[in-house]
Motif scaffolding. Structure first.
Motif: not given
Length: 109
Positions: A33-34, A37, A70-71, A90-91
């Motif tokens: 998933e990371n 993204k 946002e990510e 990423l966050q």
């Protein structure tokens, strides 16, 4: 009595094995998933750079220092050869880097 202890040992071993498999699957899911993204943000950054620099020359190219989403954020830097290094963070602090060349040698002028 020894058979009962042996059976409990095997069932506990099987249970911990199943739990370990699910932990590994969850870890791989999060990692995938990371990665997707990060690749999405890098692909958008590549598109953004190429779109903004369609009519630009290597001397007046537009490369932002940071693009915020946002990510996560994408930090861009240009080396002497004109290659842009984009690093996405990423966050959750997952990070990937991509090197892009906006201007190729086959550019007609």
């Amino acid at each position: 009595m020894p058979i009962t202890i042996f059976y409990l040992f095997l069932s506990q071993l099987m249970l911990f094995g199943i739990i370990r498999v699910y932990e590994n699957q969850l870890y791989l899911y999060r990692l995938t998933e990371n990665h997707y993204k990060a690749q999405t943000l890098l692909a958008y950054t590549d598109y953004w750079l190429r779109d903004r620099n369609k009519a630009a020359t290597p001397e007046n190219q537009i490369v932002p220092a940071v693009l915020s989403f946002e990510e996560g954020t994408v930090r861009c830097s240009v080396d002497a050869g004109g290659k842009v290094t984009a690093t996405v963070t990423l966050q959750n602090n997952y990070s990937e880097t991509q090197v892009t060349e906006i201007f190729t040698q086959e550019r007609p002028d």
